[in-house]
Write an enzyme that holds these catalytic residues in place. Structure first.
Site, PDB file in Angstrom:
ATOM      1  N   HIS A   1      68.472  54.161  24.390  1.00  0.00           N
ATOM      2  CA  HIS A   1      69.845  54.465  23.999  1.00  0.00           C
ATOM      3  C   HIS A   1      70.371  53.412  23.025  1.00  0.00           C
ATOM      4  CE1 HIS A   1      69.935  56.509  28.142  1.00  0.00           C
ATOM      5  NE2 HIS A   1      69.839  57.450  27.234  1.00  0.00           N
TER       6      HIS A   1
ATOM      7  N   HIS B   1      69.576  52.568  28.754  1.00  0.00           N
ATOM      8  CA  HIS B   1      68.329  51.823  28.548  1.00  0.00           C
ATOM      9  C   HIS B   1      68.079  51.508  27.072  1.00  0.00           C
ATOM     10  CE1 HIS B   1      66.408  55.483  27.125  1.00  0.00           C
ATOM     11  NE2 HIS B   1      66.701  56.110  28.258  1.00  0.00           N
TER      12      HIS B   1
ATOM     13  N   LYS C   1      73.837  56.792  34.859  1.00  0.00           N
ATOM     14  CA  LYS C   1      72.469  56.280  34.828  1.00  0.00           C
ATOM     15  C   LYS C   1      72.403  55.121  33.834  1.00  0.00           C
ATOM     16  CE  LYS C   1      70.080  60.502  36.244  1.00  0.00           C
ATOM     17  NZ  LYS C   1      69.030  61.482  35.897  1.00  0.00           N
TER      18      LYS C   1
END
Length: 684
Positions: A154, A151, A148
């Site tokens: 993170h 973003h 995933k």
């Protein structure tokens, strides 16, 4: 007055002054030296002194405080170290005498090098008995989800968590860096099936994170028409049932669609994983291991490494079952519409925390159950004194529920160790090719932008060795400094133009400031013996005196940052210190000065470079940009900072590269006088 500094004071030379002032004030005030010592604080600006004392803090009635301040100032004896205190209302301001301060601080920095500013005693479980060992902190940060997007949350967690880990290590703690990956769940069933249909061994080996993400997106695209059709038929089923119509045919159609759907196949695959099917687990393990290998390479560019790559998959089922059982036995959990919840609204003290879902109707566990089990595990495995979660502010409620439920379950000892380090979000973080996928995309784009900025001046660009590598290092610094430039809880706008500028308080400017000091060192051509023999009383200019005062405050900055836990505390100090340096270069010239003055000034600049290097390393930056000072820095408008903020740390890493600065290897064997010498030695 003589004074023998203790081991603690040797970690922070300014504590020598705190002890000295406390001992002189104690007989005057009738207060204990210990009470005075604890209330002597640093000042925000040098015009208010180097240390200050609020008279009312010593339990002096407010009406008498001003008169007492004047009385104590008049009675203060002559000192070799400090001037007579200045009265400012109910405050006493203490100004350090310049020459003794220079003779204490500059040799201290040159001797301690990367250790200047650290205080390992702060991390002891018992300062009086070091044999009891260090305090231990487990810090959970970054925590991306495999396959995933990486973003903005993170990114911030990675930068802030890396900084805090460095900070606590500098304070003597044993730090366990943990990356708790999103590495379990139905999406891995989707991934495994997608790889069978769409995967490429070559692409997986080359770019595991990117390839897994691409096939994950594609399998979801393929499954969308199926899911839309199932949803449409379920809506029709609901309507038909409400109208009393026969739904047998619709039910069979839905069952048939679901049984052969992509998502059902993913559920079945994940079920095999949960049941321990070795073939299914081998595929999952391969995806996870390859992803971690790639993460390690990317994190290393940010000077970050992990002790443990954990994740949702590593929380054993028995720990989660134990958590559910304890919730039931303690009477905390209850059934609600087939699900298991903890209703925190029943207690007025926890009403704001709402209702926490523990287990779904289908019996599957949720994050809360897994996080309780993981907290048990961290305590059992690491026996920590502190459990830190570096997670975005959106998860504030979840973590508050977790900590409170642990406490209500009878684990107040665990809950007390837990701390949520929260932060705001980044706006507008996208790559030139669209929305951000991964950290590598961010770093690539900033590096390319930095390269473009450098190429705007062709003459300067041609002087840079390995411009692509230089642009990459500067770009990483730019990203990290922009992220740390405000308080954690504040979000900010991600701006390539602003962060890559050499103007203003940016990452590239900080690199320039460090490289310029390295350039001065190289040009001066002085040896370690030259600097050791420097007559520091020749540092008489106000620029030199104020720079020494700023350098002396670095250990206090370190300790204050342990309280604020804000990277900006360190960053503000470094920028203000570099502003002072910038305004000093014309006044405190090294090359062309008289030999003795040259040695004294060079000793001061080397001390400043060491502190700047220590601070940058603490922040996770790499002060290693060859020749950038000579090329892109240019003269900066000099100004004295309005204030000096306190905060910071240093971490034992190397300083300049030899191509920039050759003095560091020489200092490795430099002999310096011990800090335990009598204080009169510095005053003489």
């Amino acid at each position: 007055m003589g004074h023998n500094p203790t081991a603690l004071e040797a970690s922070n030379p300014i504590d020598i002054y705190r002890s000295h002032i406390s001992e002189l004030l104690a007989p005057i005030t009738g207060k204990s030296a210990k009470d005075i010592y604890e209330r002597l604080s640093w000042t925000q600006t040098f015009d208010k002194g180097d240390l200050g004392l609020a008279v009312p803090s010593l339990r002096v009635p407010p009406k008498e405080a001003s008169a007492k301040a004047s009385e104590w100032s008049e009675s203060f004896p002559d000192s070799d170290l400090v001037e007579k205190p200045v009265v400012a209302g109910t405050f006493l301001q203490f100004f350090f005498k310049p020459h003794p301060l220079s003779k204490l601080i500059v040799p201290s920095i040159l001797q301690k090098k990367t250790l200047y500013g650290t205080n390992p005693k702060l991390g002891l479980r018992d300062e009086a008995d070091p044999s009891k060992g260090k305090k231990r902190m487990v810090i959970d940060f970054s925590s991306p989800n495999i396959a995933k997007p990486f973003h903005a949350g993170h990114l911030r967690s990675t930068i802030i968590g890396g900084f805090l880990a460095n900070l606590y290590e500098a304070a003597g703690w044993d730090v366990v860096r943990l990356n708790y990956l999103g590495d379990w769940g139905r999406q891995f069933g989707l991934l495994a099936n997608a790889f069978q249909m769409l995967g490429s061994e070559e692409k997986l080996e080359k770019d595991p994170i990117g390839h897994l993400y691409d096939i994950y997106v594609e399998i979801n695209r393929i499954s969308k028409p199926e899911e839309d059709e199932i949803k449409e038929k379920k809506d029709a089923l609901t309507q038909a049932s409400a109208n009393g119509k026969d739904t047998t045919k619709l039910e069979k159609e839905i069952q048939a669609l679901e049984s052969r759907s992509v998502n059902e196949k993913a559920r079945q695959y994940f079920k095999r994983m949960e049941e321990g099917d070795e073939a299914a687990l081998a595929t999952w393990r391969r995806f996870r291991d390859l992803s971690i290998q790639r993460y390690k390479k990317t994190y290393s560019r940010l000077n970050i490494n992990y002790d443990v790559y954990g994740g949702e998959s590593t929380v054993e089922l028995e720990r989660m079952d134990r958590a559910v059982k304890q919730l039931e036995e303690s009477g905390l959990s209850e059934e609600s519409q087939g699900a298991i919840i903890v209703d925190l609204t029943k207690n007025p003290k926890t009403k704001k925390l709402g209702k926490a879902l523990v287990r779904k109707r289908d019996g599957s566990s949720l994050y809360l159950t897994r996080d309780i089990g993981e907290a048990y595990k961290r305590v059992e495995v690491y026996q920590p004194d502190k459990l830190v979660y570096v997670v975005a502010s959106q998860q504030e409620l979840h973590l508050a529920q977790l900590f409170k439920i642990l406490e209500l379950m009878g684990h107040a000892d665990i809950a007390e160790k837990c701390q949520h380090i929260s932060f705001g979000m980044v706006q507008g973080m996208s790559t030139r090719k669209g929305t951000v996928k991964f950290l590598d995309d961010i770093l690539r784009d900033v590096g390319e932008k930095m390269h473009e900025v450098m190429q705007t001046n062709k003459t300067k660009y041609e002087q840079v060795e390995n411009p692509e590598q230089t642009a990459d290092t500067l770009g990483i610094t730019a990203v990290m400094v922009q992220d740390m430039s405000g308080k954690r809880i504040n979000g900010y706008e991600f701006s390539l133009d602003r962060m890559t500028s050499f103007e203003g308080d940016t990452g590239p400017y900080l690199q320039y400031a460090h490289a310029r000091l390295c350039s001065i060192t190289r040009k001066a051509g002085l040896s370690a013996e030259d600097l050791e023999s420097a007559d520091l009383t020749l540092l008489s200019e106000s620029h030199a005196i104020n720079l020494v005062r700023a350098l002396s405050s670095w250990p206090d900055v370190v300790q204050n940052t342990l309280k604020t836990q804000e990277p900006v505390t360190v960053l503000s100090y470094l920028f203000k210190m570099t502003h002072m340096l910038s305004s000093s270069y014309e006044v405190l010239q090294v090359v062309g000065s008289e030999p003795e003055i040259k040695k004294a000034r060079m000793a001061l600049y080397e001390a400043a470079r060491q502190v700047l290097n220590n601070g940058m390393k603490l922040l996770g930056l790499n002060p290693d940009v060859k020749k950038i000072a000579l090329v892109y820095g240019g003269p900066r408008v000099s100004h004295q900072p309005a204030s000096i903020s306190k905060a910071g740390h240093d971490t034992p890493l190397s300083s300049c590269q030899p191509l920039i600065c050759s003095i560091q290897p020489v200092y490795a064997g430099m002999h310096t006088r011990p800090l335990g010498s009598q204080i009169t030695e510095y005053a003489s």
